[in-house]
Design a protein around this motif. Sequence first.
Motif, mmCIF file in Angstrom:
data_model
loop_
_atom_site.group_PDB
_atom_site.id
_atom_site.type_symbol
_atom_site.label_atom_id
_atom_site.label_comp_id
_atom_site.label_asym_id
_atom_site.label_seq_id
_atom_site.Cartn_x
_atom_site.Cartn_y
_atom_site.Cartn_z
ATOM 1 N N UNK A 1 0.820 -1.213 0.000
ATOM 2 C CA UNK A 1 0.000 0.000 0.000
ATOM 3 C C UNK A 1 0.858 1.269 0.000
ATOM 4 N N UNK A 2 1.742 1.382 0.988
ATOM 5 C CA UNK A 2 2.540 2.594 1.097
ATOM 6 C C UNK A 2 3.653 2.644 0.050
ATOM 7 N N UNK A 3 4.269 1.497 -0.219
ATOM 8 C CA UNK A 3 5.354 1.480 -1.192
ATOM 9 C C UNK A 3 4.908 1.926 -2.573
ATOM 10 N N UNK A 4 3.744 1.452 -2.995
ATOM 11 C CA UNK A 4 3.237 1.838 -4.314
ATOM 12 C C UNK A 4 2.713 3.270 -4.318
ATOM 13 N N UNK A 5 1.816 3.572 -3.381
ATOM 14 C CA UNK A 5 1.114 4.855 -3.435
ATOM 15 C C UNK A 5 1.969 6.043 -3.006
ATOM 16 N N UNK A 6 2.921 5.835 -2.103
ATOM 17 C CA UNK A 6 3.722 6.953 -1.609
ATOM 18 C C UNK A 6 5.008 7.159 -2.404
ATOM 19 N N UNK A 7 5.522 6.105 -3.030
ATOM 20 C CA UNK A 7 6.770 6.242 -3.774
ATOM 21 C C UNK A 7 6.523 6.300 -5.280
ATOM 22 N N UNK A 8 5.788 5.315 -5.807
ATOM 23 C CA UNK A 8 5.509 5.326 -7.247
ATOM 24 C C UNK A 8 4.458 6.368 -7.625
ATOM 25 N N UNK B 1 -0.781 7.153 -11.466
ATOM 26 C CA UNK B 1 -2.016 7.837 -11.839
ATOM 27 C C UNK B 1 -2.698 7.058 -12.953
ATOM 28 N N UNK B 2 -3.985 7.285 -13.107
ATOM 29 C CA UNK B 2 -4.786 6.550 -14.094
ATOM 30 C C UNK B 2 -4.164 6.664 -15.483
ATOM 31 N N UNK B 3 -4.113 5.530 -16.166
ATOM 32 C CA UNK B 3 -3.579 5.480 -17.519
ATOM 33 C C UNK B 3 -2.109 5.140 -17.597
ATOM 34 N N UNK B 4 -1.404 5.165 -16.471
ATOM 35 C CA UNK B 4 0.016 4.831 -16.484
ATOM 36 C C UNK B 4 0.215 3.315 -16.506
ATOM 37 N N UNK B 5 1.424 2.907 -16.891
ATOM 38 C CA UNK B 5 1.790 1.494 -16.925
ATOM 39 C C UNK B 5 2.668 1.170 -15.721
ATOM 40 N N UNK B 6 2.246 0.160 -14.973
ATOM 41 C CA UNK B 6 2.970 -0.278 -13.774
ATOM 42 C C UNK B 6 3.472 -1.700 -13.999
ATOM 43 N N UNK C 1 -2.765 -1.044 -8.034
ATOM 44 C CA UNK C 1 -2.517 -0.256 -9.238
ATOM 45 C C UNK C 1 -3.710 -0.309 -10.181
ATOM 46 N N UNK C 2 -4.347 -1.467 -10.293
ATOM 47 C CA UNK C 2 -5.547 -1.569 -11.128
ATOM 48 C C UNK C 2 -6.666 -0.696 -10.576
ATOM 49 N N UNK C 3 -6.811 -0.664 -9.248
ATOM 50 C CA UNK C 3 -7.832 0.181 -8.635
ATOM 51 C C UNK C 3 -7.583 1.661 -8.928
ATOM 52 N N UNK C 4 -6.329 2.006 -9.167
ATOM 53 C CA UNK C 4 -5.975 3.392 -9.483
ATOM 54 C C UNK C 4 -6.066 3.672 -10.981
ATOM 55 N N UNK D 1 1.447 -4.859 -15.493
ATOM 56 C CA UNK D 1 2.202 -5.978 -16.044
ATOM 57 C C UNK D 1 2.911 -6.684 -14.886
ATOM 58 N N UNK D 2 2.695 -7.979 -14.758
ATOM 59 C CA UNK D 2 3.358 -8.746 -13.720
ATOM 60 C C UNK D 2 4.460 -9.616 -14.298
ATOM 61 N N UNK D 3 5.544 -9.764 -13.558
ATOM 62 C CA UNK D 3 6.621 -10.681 -13.922
ATOM 63 C C UNK D 3 6.726 -11.715 -12.819
ATOM 64 N N UNK D 4 6.642 -12.990 -13.190
ATOM 65 C CA UNK D 4 6.642 -14.062 -12.195
ATOM 66 C C UNK D 4 7.348 -15.282 -12.766
ATOM 67 N N UNK D 5 7.372 -16.388 -11.990
ATOM 68 C CA UNK D 5 8.223 -17.510 -12.382
ATOM 69 C C UNK D 5 7.544 -18.802 -12.750
ATOM 70 N N UNK D 6 6.223 -18.814 -12.895
ATOM 71 C CA UNK D 6 5.556 -20.066 -13.273
ATOM 72 C C UNK D 6 4.280 -19.772 -14.035
ATOM 73 N N UNK D 7 3.877 -20.730 -14.845
ATOM 74 C CA UNK D 7 2.629 -20.576 -15.606
ATOM 75 C C UNK D 7 1.429 -20.556 -14.672
ATOM 76 N N UNK D 8 1.493 -21.320 -13.569
ATOM 77 C CA UNK D 8 0.390 -21.327 -12.595
ATOM 78 C C UNK D 8 0.174 -19.929 -12.026
#
Length: 336
Positions: free
Chosen positions: A136-143, A146-151, A168-171, A176-183
């Motif tokens: 919550x704080x890391x995203x909203x206070x540092x990044x 705003x609407x329309x931006x790419x996160x 970020x979607x709520x905003x 775009x997520x980066x992760x390590x498995x298809x699941x």
Amino acid sequence: MVKTKKFILEKTFENMPKESDLKLVEEELPEIREGQFLTEAVYLSVDPYMRAYVHKLREGDTMIGYQVAKIIQSKHKEFPINKYVIGDFGWQTHSISNGINTSGDMLPYPSLIPDIGSLPLSLTLGILGTTGNTAYFGLLEICKPTAGETVVVSAAGGAIGSHVGQIAKLKGCRVIGITGSDQKCIWLKSIGFDEVINYNNHSWRNCLMEAVPRGVDCYFDNVGGEISSIVIQHMTRYGRVAVCGSISSYNCDIRHLPKATIIQPWIVFHQLEIRGFVNANWNSRWNEGIKQNLYWIKEGKIHYKETITEGFENMPKAFIDLLNGKNLGKAIVKVK
């Protein structure tokens, strides 16, 4: 007398921890004194930071970590019997506390668990605790998206990353997520991520380029290393980076850390803002984050996953599984 079971650091970790590096021992606790209370662990948190911070321990010390515990004896008026508390009590089944944080981590623990209705208590170690407030704080206070931006979020399938993406979607952002498995890719798409990239796919860099044709405005960095160097190369002018962690290097010898592509040219030319943070920065607003995350859960706007391992004796296995990326969402151990 009450006996506690606890895991101690038997051998300092070298690279990936082994179960044999941690030893289960039993210890008799003294009677509580005036101003103290005795707890019994119910849930224990398993987190990547434990690997990074373990260098502060000496062999024989109790392994670090937070837990939800029930107060079973008390001589402390602010911590009555049968209430539940979050505490930095480490990997042990029973703990004695005076209600003062002596761990040095600056978080507002131990503290009584607030009313969360019918939701599971384990969430107070995750989305309704340090994990949720970090996102919550890391995203909203540092990044400050705003609407329309790419996160872009790395380690998106974990407890923090999956939560960051949903906020970020709520905003109104494209996420775009980066992760390590298809699941994990499938799950993240199901909770609203616009695109999810498996970094174990050899063409993942091309996938990222296709996913961010106008560049990356905000990057929530949980992993560091080459993945982060590549993401930062695709950032827009005045892009913002919140550096939460560096999972890619946690199992490495601190004297021989892996090398990654330099990022200074992009920092300079795109005038990026990059800031590391710890969630204790927002102690004075701690309840704000919890209340907002609770509201979003109750409204069905935020979804969560927990990977729960049964049995206190399985703490080392749950920890190693986490470091191997086997968890989906928050990793928790249920004591019994």
